[in-house]
Design a protein around this motif. Structure first.
Motif, mmCIF file in Angstrom:
data_model
loop_
_atom_site.group_PDB
_atom_site.id
_atom_site.type_symbol
_atom_site.label_atom_id
_atom_site.label_comp_id
_atom_site.label_asym_id
_atom_site.label_seq_id
_atom_site.Cartn_x
_atom_site.Cartn_y
_atom_site.Cartn_z
ATOM 1 N N UNK A 162 0.864 -1.182 0.000
ATOM 2 C CA UNK A 162 0.000 0.000 0.000
ATOM 3 C C UNK A 162 0.903 1.236 0.000
ATOM 4 N N UNK A 163 0.899 1.967 -1.088
ATOM 5 C CA UNK A 163 1.792 3.118 -1.243
ATOM 6 C C UNK A 163 0.975 4.401 -1.406
ATOM 7 N N UNK A 164 1.352 5.443 -0.642
ATOM 8 C CA UNK A 164 0.682 6.731 -0.783
ATOM 9 C C UNK A 164 1.285 7.459 -1.983
ATOM 10 N N UNK A 165 0.425 7.997 -2.834
ATOM 11 C CA UNK A 165 0.872 8.745 -4.008
ATOM 12 C C UNK A 165 1.393 10.109 -3.576
ATOM 13 N N UNK A 166 2.687 10.204 -3.377
ATOM 14 C CA UNK A 166 3.334 11.448 -2.974
ATOM 15 C C UNK A 166 4.531 11.680 -3.882
ATOM 16 N N UNK A 298 0.267 19.991 -1.791
ATOM 17 C CA UNK A 298 0.883 21.321 -1.734
ATOM 18 C C UNK A 298 1.220 21.688 -0.295
ATOM 19 N N UNK A 299 0.262 21.496 0.617
ATOM 20 C CA UNK A 299 0.496 21.799 2.023
ATOM 21 C C UNK A 299 1.576 20.918 2.629
ATOM 22 N N UNK A 300 1.628 19.674 2.184
ATOM 23 C CA UNK A 300 2.632 18.741 2.706
ATOM 24 C C UNK A 300 4.040 19.180 2.316
ATOM 25 N N UNK A 301 4.198 19.603 1.070
ATOM 26 C CA UNK A 301 5.522 20.060 0.622
ATOM 27 C C UNK A 301 5.945 21.317 1.376
ATOM 28 N N UNK A 302 4.988 22.211 1.622
ATOM 29 C CA UNK A 302 5.289 23.408 2.406
ATOM 30 C C UNK A 302 5.672 23.028 3.829
ATOM 31 N N UNK A 306 9.273 23.786 5.799
ATOM 32 C CA UNK A 306 9.359 24.503 7.069
ATOM 33 C C UNK A 306 10.075 23.657 8.114
ATOM 34 N N UNK A 307 9.717 22.378 8.222
ATOM 35 C CA UNK A 307 10.301 21.511 9.233
ATOM 36 C C UNK A 307 11.776 21.214 8.974
#
Length: 353
Positions: A162-166, A298-302, A306-307
């Motif tokens: 099970x792979x998340x499309x990222x 988009x939010x995940x990449x941002x 930041x982190x």
């Protein structure tokens, strides 16, 4: 022993090689009609055999059980304890009504739940689970049989990745799951192995070549069904669709969680293996899933940018927020312990929004 109320017919499994009503393991026939009663014995045998198959009982033992259980008799009873047991079982099955498939007489998934509901046995203060009693009886049948190598359980497991499309991130989990589990069970498994918090709606989609795509939905709530296109999709309910129904024909299924952030998971069938345990397990994995409600890709990449920079003015605030949204660090033993709960309804008790 048979109890009937509100259209439910509940036979309790018993046989000559176990004491009468030994297991209290229920199977359910939903709303039999008048013509069914002319073939009631065959119908009861059919529903028992299907329940045992879903539980993973070895096919040879199912056939041996049916052959040795003896004839079936029906009679009225004034035994108050017996009537109380029957009514209690019907009441418990009623609590599991969401797993009743109103389109079929033979119920596939009620027994998985009801068989794992604690019961009182006999006159003594003995409590236990019908599934454990039943497996003990089938273990006895194994000992009485000619083939001593047969184990009571013979489970077909599907190995799934099970792979998340990222885009740019490699986040996946590999699991083994009994083929008789439903897509409701698979949803619970995905939520567990990725430590999603189950706050949001979800659905499965199967692309087909010969027919329209299959859409496997979470329930039949009007808000869920409102925007479904029955002309475009073959709509099914996840509570009643087994993994073997789909993965016996198709090797890939899409699972979308959170229609706002739209986390798409690609579920790939890898191989089949056998086991003598009816359970799901995590085998391997990589990467941490995105935080809940981070705002999609988009939010995940941002968030990741930041982190990765402690000097970013948003870093401290983002770090505090992420503590309650990120995946917990659980080892495989802890995850597998949580996977034992997939037989129930949705894994968490939060309301869906």
């Amino acid at each position: 022993m048979i109890g009937q109320r509100s259209g439910l017919l509940c036979p309790f499994l018993w046989s000559g090689w176990c004491r009468y009503n030994e297991t209290r393991y229920p199977v359910v026939i939903y709303r039999p009609i008048k013509k069914d009663f002319s073939n009631l014995k065959d119908l009861i045998i059919e529903v028992i055999a299907e329940a045992l198959r879903i539980e993973g009982i070895h096919q040879n033992l199912i056939e041996a059980y049916i052959a040795t259980a003896g004839d079936m008799y029906f009679s009225k009873t004034a035994n108050r304890a017996m009537v109380a047991q029957m009514n209690n079982t019907v009441r418990e099955v009623g609590y599991m009504g969401e797993f009743l498939d109103k389109d079929t007489k033979i119920q596939k998934y009620i027994s998985l739940l009801a068989g794992r509901t604690i019961q009182k046995f006999g006159n003594a203060d003995e409590y236990g689970y019908p599934i454990e009693k039943m497996l003990n009886c089938f273990g006895l049948l194994c000992e009485l049989g000619d083939d001593k190598e047969i184990h009571a359980l013979d489970i077909e497991l599907y190995q799934l990745k099970i792979q998340i499309n990222l885009d740019g991130y490699d986040v996946w989990r590999r699991v083994s799951v009994p083929s008789t589990f439903s897509f409701r069970h698979l949803h619970n498994i995905i939520q567990t192995v990725f430590d999603w918090q189950n706050y949001h709606l979800h659905e499965f989609t199967v692309e087909t070549v010969e027919n329209k795509p299959i859409k496997i939905i979470m329930d039949d709530h009007p808000e869920t069904l409102e925007f479904l296109d029955y002309e475009e999709f073959d709509i099914r309910q996840e509570r009643f669709v087994s993994l073997e129904d789909i993965f016996s024909k198709y090797t890939k299924v899409m699972y979308e969680y959170d229609f706002g952030d739209s986390w798409n998971h690609v579920i790939t069938f890898e191989k089949t293996k056998r086991s003598n345990e009816l359970k799901a397990a995590i085998l391997d994995g990589n990467g941490e899933r995105p935080p809940e409600d981070v705002g999609g890709l988009f939010g995940y990449k941002e968030y990741m940018e930041v982190m990765a920079n402690e000097n970013d003015p948003r870093y401290d605030e983002m770090k505090v927020w992420a503590e309650s949204q990120r995946e917990r660090k659980l080892n495989s033993e802890q995850v597998n312990r949580r996977l034992t709960q997939v037989f129930g309804s949705y894994y968490h008790s939060q309301s869906f929004i």
